[in-house]
Structures are given as C-alpha cells and as structure tokens.
Write a protein that holds these residues in place. Structure first.
Motif, short mmCIF file in Angstrom:
data_model
loop_
_atom_site.label_atom_id
_atom_site.label_comp_id
_atom_site.label_asym_id
_atom_site.label_seq_id
_atom_site.Cartn_x
_atom_site.Cartn_y
_atom_site.Cartn_z
N ASP A 156 35.07 9.16 64.00
CA ASP A 156 33.88 9.48 65.91
C ASP A 156 33.04 7.90 64.86
OD1 ASP A 156 31.27 8.97 66.06
OD2 ASP A 156 30.76 11.25 66.11
N PRO A 157 33.19 6.62 65.51
CA PRO A 157 32.34 5.29 64.92
C PRO A 157 31.25 5.40 64.61
CG PRO A 157 33.78 5.18 67.26
CD PRO A 157 33.89 6.86 66.73
N ARG A 158 30.62 6.37 65.21
CA ARG A 158 29.51 6.94 64.64
C ARG A 158 28.56 7.08 63.30
NH1 ARG A 158 27.72 11.28 69.41
NH2 ARG A 158 29.31 11.64 68.80
N GLU A 159 30.02 7.88 62.64
CA GLU A 159 29.94 8.19 61.18
C GLU A 159 29.94 6.84 60.64
OE1 GLU A 159 28.65 11.00 60.77
OE2 GLU A 159 28.07 11.74 62.25
N PHE A 160 31.28 5.97 60.72
CA PHE A 160 30.90 4.95 60.28
C PHE A 160 29.94 4.04 60.36
CE2 PHE A 160 35.61 5.68 61.30
CZ PHE A 160 35.91 5.73 59.67
N THR A 213 29.00 -4.19 55.64
CA THR A 213 29.43 -5.36 57.24
C THR A 213 31.00 -4.92 57.58
OG1 THR A 213 30.27 -6.81 55.24
CG2 THR A 213 27.49 -7.48 55.87
N LEU A 214 31.68 -4.56 57.15
CA LEU A 214 33.08 -3.98 57.03
C LEU A 214 32.83 -3.40 58.33
CD1 LEU A 214 34.36 -3.04 53.25
CD2 LEU A 214 34.92 -5.03 55.01
N SER A 215 34.34 -3.29 59.17
CA SER A 215 34.78 -2.56 60.11
C SER A 215 35.01 -1.46 59.72
CB SER A 215 36.02 -3.38 60.92
OG SER A 215 36.96 -3.02 59.85
N ASP A 216 35.47 -0.52 60.54
CA ASP A 216 35.61 1.09 61.29
C ASP A 216 36.57 1.06 59.80
OD1 ASP A 216 33.25 1.39 62.09
OD2 ASP A 216 34.63 2.77 64.23
N PHE A 217 37.45 0.04 60.19
CA PHE A 217 39.14 0.79 59.59
C PHE A 217 39.16 0.16 58.28
CE2 PHE A 217 43.44 -1.17 58.76
CZ PHE A 217 43.82 -0.25 58.82
N GLU A 218 38.50 -0.71 57.95
CA GLU A 218 38.39 -1.40 56.87
C GLU A 218 37.25 -0.90 56.10
OE1 GLU A 218 36.67 -5.68 58.13
OE2 GLU A 218 38.40 -6.43 57.88
N LEU A 219 36.24 -0.76 56.51
CA LEU A 219 35.51 0.07 55.49
C LEU A 219 36.12 2.10 55.46
CD1 LEU A 219 33.02 1.56 54.29
CD2 LEU A 219 32.16 2.00 56.58
N GLY A 220 37.48 2.85 56.04
CA GLY A 220 38.21 3.47 55.23
C GLY A 220 39.12 3.27 54.71
N ARG A 221 40.07 1.56 54.72
CA ARG A 221 40.93 1.12 53.39
C ARG A 221 39.98 0.88 51.77
NH1 ARG A 221 44.81 -3.34 55.69
NH2 ARG A 221 45.41 -2.39 53.47
N ALA A 222 38.48 0.54 52.58
CA ALA A 222 37.67 0.82 51.38
C ALA A 222 37.54 1.89 50.47
CB ALA A 222 36.60 -0.18 51.41
N ALA A 269 39.44 11.00 55.40
CA ALA A 269 39.07 10.44 56.51
C ALA A 269 38.66 11.16 57.77
CB ALA A 269 39.88 9.52 57.01
N LEU A 270 39.42 12.36 57.34
CA LEU A 270 38.60 13.43 58.68
C LEU A 270 36.98 14.03 57.78
CD1 LEU A 270 41.79 15.08 59.25
CD2 LEU A 270 40.60 13.73 61.24
N LEU A 271 37.34 14.05 56.64
CA LEU A 271 35.61 14.97 56.40
C LEU A 271 34.72 13.89 55.96
CD1 LEU A 271 37.08 16.99 52.47
CD2 LEU A 271 36.26 17.26 54.93
N LEU A 272 35.02 12.91 55.86
CA LEU A 272 33.80 12.03 55.81
C LEU A 272 33.37 11.58 57.48
CD1 LEU A 272 34.71 9.73 53.11
CD2 LEU A 272 32.54 11.09 53.27
N PHE A 273 33.94 11.04 58.20
CA PHE A 273 33.61 10.27 59.85
C PHE A 273 34.40 11.10 60.99
CE2 PHE A 273 35.05 7.32 55.91
CZ PHE A 273 33.98 6.38 55.98
N GLY A 274 35.39 12.18 60.40
CA GLY A 274 35.27 13.54 61.55
C GLY A 274 34.69 13.68 63.01
N LYS A 275 35.21 13.30 63.93
CA LYS A 275 35.31 13.84 65.08
C LYS A 275 34.94 15.84 64.79
CE LYS A 275 36.27 10.80 68.39
NZ LYS A 275 37.40 10.65 69.41
#
Length: 561
Positions: free
Chosen positions: A167-171, A190-199, A216-222
């Motif tokens: 979910d982009p809202r969770e990023f 300032t990182l994008s969603d994908f970069e934030l997940g990688r970081a 990723a699912l636990l932190l940002f999943g729908k």
C-alpha cells in the motif's frame, strides 16, 4: 564423567536433557540409533545420552563395539559422520561394578540438526509428562531457527507476492514517522517506495522483477494481502468494564498503522489527574504515553509470527494488559529482561527504530518501568509470561500522588532525573523498609556493585539510610523521605521495629551465654559500637538488662523485667 556422576543421573531418571538407552536383552545399539538420539538431544538444547541403562535407571551395561573394547574416539567420529551438520560430542566409556556404560555429552546445536539419513527429531514431553524423542515438523523447525537468530522472519521471501500487494499510503506513513523522529533532517524520507523497501531490506531485485519479503508485507502490505500471505498476524483492542465488553476491534493492518491505531484507541480512555507542585500543575495520566507506545511497539515487533494469535491490548478498570504470541526471545528471562535485549527480528526492529517507535539500544522496557514508577504506580507485571506468550500488565488505578510530587521536586532540586534503579529502590523500600544490597540487586536486575553505587547516591542525597554493618547491613528510607512519601509514623515504625528486633536478639544471646558485652552486641546486631552502647543502656533503663562492671570491662546480664 565418572561412575558417581552416572549413578546420580541414573537415580534421578530421564528428563528433557538426559536419555537412557538399553542393550539388555536387545541387539547392540546401532550407529543410526546413536545418531538419532544425539540429534534429538542436540535439537532440544543439549544433554547427556547414557547407553547401558534401563528406563527405570537400572545399570545393565553394553557390549563391546570395537573388538575387545569400545573406543570413545571412534564413537565420536561416527556420530559426527552421521549427523548434519556434524555434532561434536564428548564420549566416555565408564566401568560401573563390572558393567560398561557409554556416556555421550551433547552440546546444544547452533542450528537445526538432522541425521545423515534425513531424520529430524527433538526432545519433548508426552501427554503423560514423560520425555521422549518426537518428530520435528517443518513449521517448528522454522520457528526454532528464527528463535536462534539463524533466520529473520521478515527476511523470508514470499514468492507469490508482488509490489501490488503493498500500500503506497503505508510508505507515506513511514516517511512521515521518519521525518518526525529525526526532526525533518533525513534523506531516508526522500526515497521512493521501492528504494525505501530496499533500504529496509524487505524488497530485493529490480523494480520490474522485485522479490517481496515478509517484512514488506508486515510493514506496508494491504490488509487483504496480509490476511492471505501472513494469516498469523492480527491485532485485538478490547475495553472491558466490569464484565461488559465495551469495545472489541480486530484488524489485519500493517505494523506501523497497527501501532498508531492501537495507541490512539488507548489514548481515548487515558484520563488524567492533576497535582499542584508549587505554582505548577502536573498532569498524571492513567497510562503513561511513553509506556503505552513502547509496549505496543514491542509486542508487534517481538511477537512470534509463526504462531497463531493476535497482539492483544485489553483495558480493564484497574489494569492495562498487552500480550503477544511467543515467549521471550532466547536468552531473555524474567530475571534479566531489563538488562538483556535480543530482538526476534532485526529487520522489524530497525524499521520501528527508523520510525521513532522503539529505541535501538534496547532500553524500551526500561523506559516503560521508569515512567510507570514516576507516575506513582507499581512496576509493570510480567509474571504471566511463559514459553507461549509475553504478557505485561500495567496498573491503571489511583496514582500515588505523593510519589509523583517527590519525584518532580527531586528532579527540579537536583537538576537531574531519577534513574530507573533509584526509582525501583525507593518504591521497594516503601513496600519493605529493610532490604539488603543483594535483595535490591535482584529487584533492579543489576550487579551488587552497581546497586551499591545507586544506594550510595541515595544515601548522599538524604533519601536512604543505612542500618547495621557488614553482611547484616540493610537500607531504609530516611525520615525526610518518609515525611514526603508516607507518614512520620511510618518512619517511627521502622525504627521501632529495628529496636525491638535488636532487643530480642540481645535477650536471646544473654539467655544462651549468660552475658553480653558491647562488642558482642555490635557484632550480633550488625551495628556500630556506639549504637550498641545506646541499645544496651536503653535496655538497662527498661530493666531488661543489668549492667555489671564499668566502662570497657562492663558486661550485661538478664534483668528482672
């Protein structure tokens, strides 16, 4: 290991760490059976295998394995060859009354261990409480490897999950929390969603072919994706008044959202008292917000995600209870949880630290204790914690406002906050006014050296007094502290209790030995020579003792009273 050691183990019987195997009336204990028994104990935390002993502890001995004898080194090599990864054991062949017993000492395994034939077993208890080797299913092996720190649950890839499950809202939530926690000074936000997940090490690969990890699912999943891929994750918020359930909310939200929602729901019921200290009004919340945030975050981060069951936040009239599936991480116990921190998932801990929801130093639980005690309430209670769940209860009833006033005034006067150890000692001495360094050290979970240092500061500050000398030395709150925290009569009661106990000790000594000197009284009661003189003369004035002689040669016998 000698004959006496084996006799002692045999008489004590089998346990989770001791297993007996017999060759009496059977074929020789095979190499494969050896490997299986070693793997079983190794996966169960290590122990001792004794071959040549019946289930009832009778020593019947074993046959020679290598011609006219049994070679321990060859047995060690055989065990290492038949276990994966190789288990390094210590083997001894011990003669007991003409019978040979093979004793194998097995260390706990650093990883899940199996036999070379692919058999995985572990030590456990049957329904009747008897220990035995039992199958080690794959899901239990995963939980065990996570518990050992060998695997991070959040790092496990979920092959069928895609970026669409996030979910982009969770990023955005993560970026907002990171910005708030760092005062806006961070490039991380300032990182994008994908970069934030990688970081955060929860997304790998390229954006058009990303590997989604469970973190990723636990932190940002729908919620629907979490429910599909991670059905063990759930939160529950309940408010119970008397026996009526006033609120009962279950959710499968991602972790950062869960943490914020649970805290916000709890804050709706977080009434405040007020106390005037000088010209200042100090608010005393029913639940210290720092404690609530830390406990909710800890329950979400440190729970065992291989087990079913929700992270539960339950508010009752007199207590807040927060629980999560899975006991303390390995190495953490009720005796050391204030000084030992071992996160079950370093990835989730790092994410919550970045978001400002937990401390990287592992001092979160210390802060819970500190703010609960500062608010005039008893310490959090972890006593219901066991191997399957962590349960903590915070008192939410009437606060002891005298303690709040005492703490605030101390901080303002001294220019520093009470430390957790100081708060624990002050509360403990209010409950039990005569404690030793050792007793206080167990309470603070610190060494006696560290506890003695804290006591020295409290004595120098006039908050605590020492009673007695040497091993008999005990500590109590000072008269000034009692005036603020309790009553004058409380201090008098403590002094009276000391004097009455000392008088009884002296009378018992005199009845046993016929007489007592000042030096003997000082040693008996662990007090100074001058205090002993005052005690003995006071007992003389009460006619409890008769003084014989003068000055240094004086001694005392039993009086007529």
């Amino acid at each position: 290991m000698g004959p006496d050691d084996i006799r002692e183990l045999a008489s004590a019987g089998e346990s989770l760490t001791v297993e007996f195997k017999s060759e009496h009336g059977h074929d020789q204990f095979s190499d494969d059976k050896f490997a299986e028994a070693v793997v079983c104990l190794s996966n169960g935390g290590g122990g001792t295998l004794l071959v040549g002993i019946e289930d009832n502890g009778q020593i019947t001995g074993v046959k020679h394995r290598h011609g006219e004898s049994t070679n321990p080194m060859r047995l060690q090599a055989m065990i290492a060859n038949k276990t994966v990864p190789p288990v390094v054991t210590e083997v001894a062949v011990v003669d007991i009354d003409g019978r040979s017993v093979i004793a194998v000492t097995i260390p706990p395994s650093a990883t899940v261990t199996g036999t070379a034939r692919g058999l995985y077993v572990r030590r456990g208890l049957r329904p009747d409480g008897h220990p035995e080797c039992m199958p080690f299913p794959a899901h239990e092996m995963l939980a065990d490897r996570i518990e050992r720190g060998e695997i991070d649950y959040a790092a496990i890839a979920e092959p069928l999950a895609t970026l669409e499950d996030l979910d982009p809202r969770e990023f955005d939530r993560m970026r907002r929390l990171v910005t708030l926690s760092s005062g806006g000074n961070t490039a991380f936000a300032t990182l994008s969603d994908f970069e934030l997940g990688r970081a955060l090490s929860v997304i790998e690969g390229r954006e058009d072919a990303a590997t989604i990890r469970r973190g990723a699912l636990l932190l940002f999943g729908k919620p629907e994706s979490i429910h599909r891929f991670l059905p063990t994750h759930e939160t529950a918020f309940q408010v119970v008044e008397d026996t009526a359930v006033k609120q009962n909310i279950f959710a499968h939200d991602p972790l950062l959202k869960s943490a914020e929602n649970l805290f916000e729901q709890l804050q709706r019921y977080n009434d405040e008292e007020e106390i005037e200290i000088g010209l200042t009004r100090v608010a005393v919340p029913r639940i210290p917000p720092v404690a609530a945030r830390e406990l909710i975050a800890n329950a979400l981060v440190h729970r065992d995600y291989t087990m079913l069951g929700p992270v539960s936040v339950q508010l009752r009239d007199a207590e807040l209870t927060i629980s999560n599936p899975g006991g303390f991480p390995r190495g953490v116990t009720l005796d050391n949880f204030l000084t030992t921190s071992r996160p079950r998932s370093r990835i989730l801990s790092e994410a919550f630290f970045r978001a400002g929801l937990v401390e990287r130093t592992g001092r979160g639980i210390n802060r819970v204790f500190e703010w609960t005690l500062r608010s005039g309430r008893t310490a959090p209670d972890f006593s219901r914690t066991d191997a399957t769940q962590v349960v903590v209860s915070l008192p939410t009833g009437q606060s002891d406002l005298a303690i709040v006033k005492f703490v605030v005034e101390h901080d303002e006067r001294s220019g520093r906050h009470f430390s957790l150890g100081e708060l624990q000692i002050v509360h403990a001495l209010l409950d039990d006014p005569r404690l030793t360094v050792g007793e206080l050290a167990r309470l603070t979970q610190a060494s006696e050296i560290a506890t003695r240092s804290i006591l020295t500061r409290l004595v120098e500050s006039g908050i605590v007094e020492m009673r007695g000398n040497g091993r008999g030395r005990r500590y109590a709150l000072s008269a000034a502290a009692y005036r603020t925290l309790s009553t004058k009569s409380g201090y008098v009661h403590v002094l009276s209790f000391d004097e009455m106990q000392q008088e009884q000790m002296v009378i018992s000594y005199v009845r046993s030995h016929g007489r007592i000197t000042r030096r003997e009284a000082a040693e008996l009661c662990s007090i100074s020579s001058e205090d002993a003189k005052t005690l003995l003369r006071g007992m003389r004035d009460k006619k409890l003792l008769i003084m014989v002689g003068d000055r240094r040669s004086a001694y005392y016998t039993e009086g007529s009273n």
